[in-house]
Design an enzyme around this catalytic site. Structure first.
Site, PDB file in Angstrom:
ATOM      1  CG  HIS A 116     -16.655  14.201 -40.654  1.00 53.50           C
ATOM      2  ND1 HIS A 116     -15.136  14.444 -41.193  1.00 53.50           N
ATOM      3  CD2 HIS A 116     -16.630  12.771 -41.563  1.00 53.50           C
ATOM      4  CE1 HIS A 116     -15.011  13.633 -40.670  1.00 53.50           C
ATOM      5  NE2 HIS A 116     -15.219  12.015 -41.111  1.00 53.50           N
ATOM      6  CD  GLU A 117     -19.779  10.086 -40.128  1.00 57.61           C
ATOM      7  OE1 GLU A 117     -19.311  10.884 -39.717  1.00 57.61           O
ATOM      8  OE2 GLU A 117     -19.769   9.301 -40.994  1.00 57.61           O
ATOM      9  CB  CYS A 143     -11.278  11.119 -40.984  1.00 56.51           C
ATOM     10  SG  CYS A 143     -12.469  10.313 -41.964  1.00 56.51           S
ATOM     11  CG  HIS A 178     -16.813   9.179 -44.482  1.00 52.25           C
ATOM     12  ND1 HIS A 178     -14.974   9.176 -45.590  1.00 52.25           N
ATOM     13  CD2 HIS A 178     -17.083   9.936 -43.776  1.00 52.25           C
ATOM     14  CE1 HIS A 178     -14.711   9.301 -44.388  1.00 52.25           C
ATOM     15  NE2 HIS A 178     -15.382  10.159 -43.013  1.00 52.25           N
TER      16      HIS A 178
HETATM   17  O1  LIG Z   1     -14.506   9.049 -39.691  1.00 52.41           O
HETATM   18  C1  LIG Z   1     -15.575   9.871 -38.875  1.00 52.41           C
HETATM   19  O2  LIG Z   1     -16.578   9.717 -40.262  1.00 52.41           O
HETATM   20  C2  LIG Z   1     -15.985   9.573 -37.939  1.00 52.41           C
HETATM   21  C3  LIG Z   1     -15.380  10.483 -37.418  1.00 52.41           C
HETATM   22  C4  LIG Z   1     -16.534  12.198 -37.620  1.00 52.41           C
HETATM   23  C5  LIG Z   1     -16.425  13.361 -37.553  1.00 52.41           C
HETATM   24  C6  LIG Z   1     -15.175  13.931 -37.187  1.00 52.41           C
HETATM   25  C7  LIG Z   1     -14.840  15.826 -36.719  1.00 52.41           C
HETATM   26  C8  LIG Z   1     -15.765  15.920 -37.009  1.00 52.41           C
HETATM   27  C9  LIG Z   1     -16.972  15.821 -37.234  1.00 52.41           C
HETATM   28  C10 LIG Z   1     -17.044  14.026 -37.288  1.00 52.41           C
HETATM   29  C11 LIG Z   1     -15.167  10.288 -35.748  1.00 52.41           C
HETATM   30  O3  LIG Z   1     -16.164  11.114 -35.248  1.00 52.41           O
HETATM   31  S1  LIG Z   1     -13.884  11.271 -35.599  1.00 52.41           S
HETATM   32  C12 LIG Z   1     -12.802  10.965 -34.082  1.00 52.41           C
HETATM   33  C13 LIG Z   1     -14.572  11.949 -32.672  1.00 52.41           C
HETATM   34  C14 LIG Z   1     -15.062  11.669 -31.627  1.00 52.41           C
HETATM   35  C15 LIG Z   1     -15.442  11.986 -31.589  1.00 52.41           C
HETATM   36  C16 LIG Z   1     -16.121  13.461 -31.236  1.00 52.41           C
HETATM   37  C17 LIG Z   1     -15.164  14.186 -32.013  1.00 52.41           C
HETATM   38  C18 LIG Z   1     -14.293  13.280 -33.412  1.00 52.41           C
HETATM   39 NI    NI Z   2     -14.666  10.894 -41.452  1.00 53.53          NI
END
Ligand SMILES: O=C(O)C[C@@H](Cc1ccccc1)[C@H](O)SCc1ccccc1
Ligand code: NI
Length: 186
Positions: free
Chosen positions: A156-157, A113, A160
């Site tokens: 995941h989003e 994250c 949040h």
């Molecule tokens: O912090 C966030 O919400 C963005 C995350 C979202 C995410 C993480 C893990 C699994 C699904 C969604 C970032 O994208 S984490 C970094 C990342 C970059 C590319 C691919 C996967 C994770």
């Molecule tokens: Ni996140």
């Protein structure tokens, strides 16, 4: 443009708050926020820009992560072939998971994250398939079915927006506990 210094980290109460619904038509500020969040994802997925601006790669970014407690998140899931269109690209506003598979899913590699500056190992147990209802920036209602990786990203989003972080879904006693029907997504 949004940079890493604009992304809040664990300990900031906004990450644990229930974000408020967005009103339509979008205000100028909300339109700018939506565009800036999508721009962050595009920049972060461009190796040259990511290096130039010190951006962590992201496939999703939610408004609470830039300290705006509103139900809005940008999602940009690229295709495996960079010449192809993204698997999913939109700003999801006031999203609701209206139905989901009983079957759980999790990324084999676990999750990270942008708001969590530490590695936390374990299967983040989610739904393998979801039906998602949301509004886009134009205020149009969308209802889509997602499975596997795009479904994981949207969950995941959406988490949040409700003050939930990925590691809340990891089994504290056995982080890699897996039911027989768990779909492991690579
Ligand atoms: O912090 C966030 O919400 C963005 C995350 C979202 C995410 C993480 C893990 C699994 C699904 C969604 C970032 O994208 S984490 C970094 C990342 C970059 C590319 C691919 C996967 C994770
Ligand atoms: Ni996140």
């Amino acid at each position: 443009m949004i940079k890493m210094r604009d992304i809040i980290r664990e300990g900031n109460h906004t990450l644990r708050a229930e974000a408020k619904q967005v009103k339509f038509p979008l205000s100028e500020a909300d339109q700018k926020l939506a565009n800036d969040m999508m721009e962050y994802l595009e920049n972060s997925q461009d190796p040259e820009l990511a290096k130039k601006y010190g951006l962590r790669a992201g496939v999703g970014l939610a408004a609470p992560q830039v300290d705006v407690s509103e139900q809005m998140a940008a999602v940009l899931v690229p295709s495996e072939n960079e010449d192809d269109d993204p698997v999913f690209k939109d700003v999801i506003i006031n999203p609701v998971i209206v139905s989901h598979s009983v079957q759980p899913g999790a990324l084999t590699e676990g999750e990270g994250c942008l708001s969590v500056d530490r590695d936390i190992a374990g299967y983040v147990i989610r739904h393998d398939r979801i039906t998602l209802r949301y509004y886009n920036m134009a205020g149009e209602q969308k209802k889509i079915r997602l499975k596997n990786y795009p479904a994981i990203v949207c969950q995941h989003e959406i988490d949040h927006l409700h003050g939930i972080l990925f590691y809340d879904h990891i089994n504290g006693d056995n982080p890699f506990a897996a039911d027989d029907d768990l779909v492991l997504i690579s």
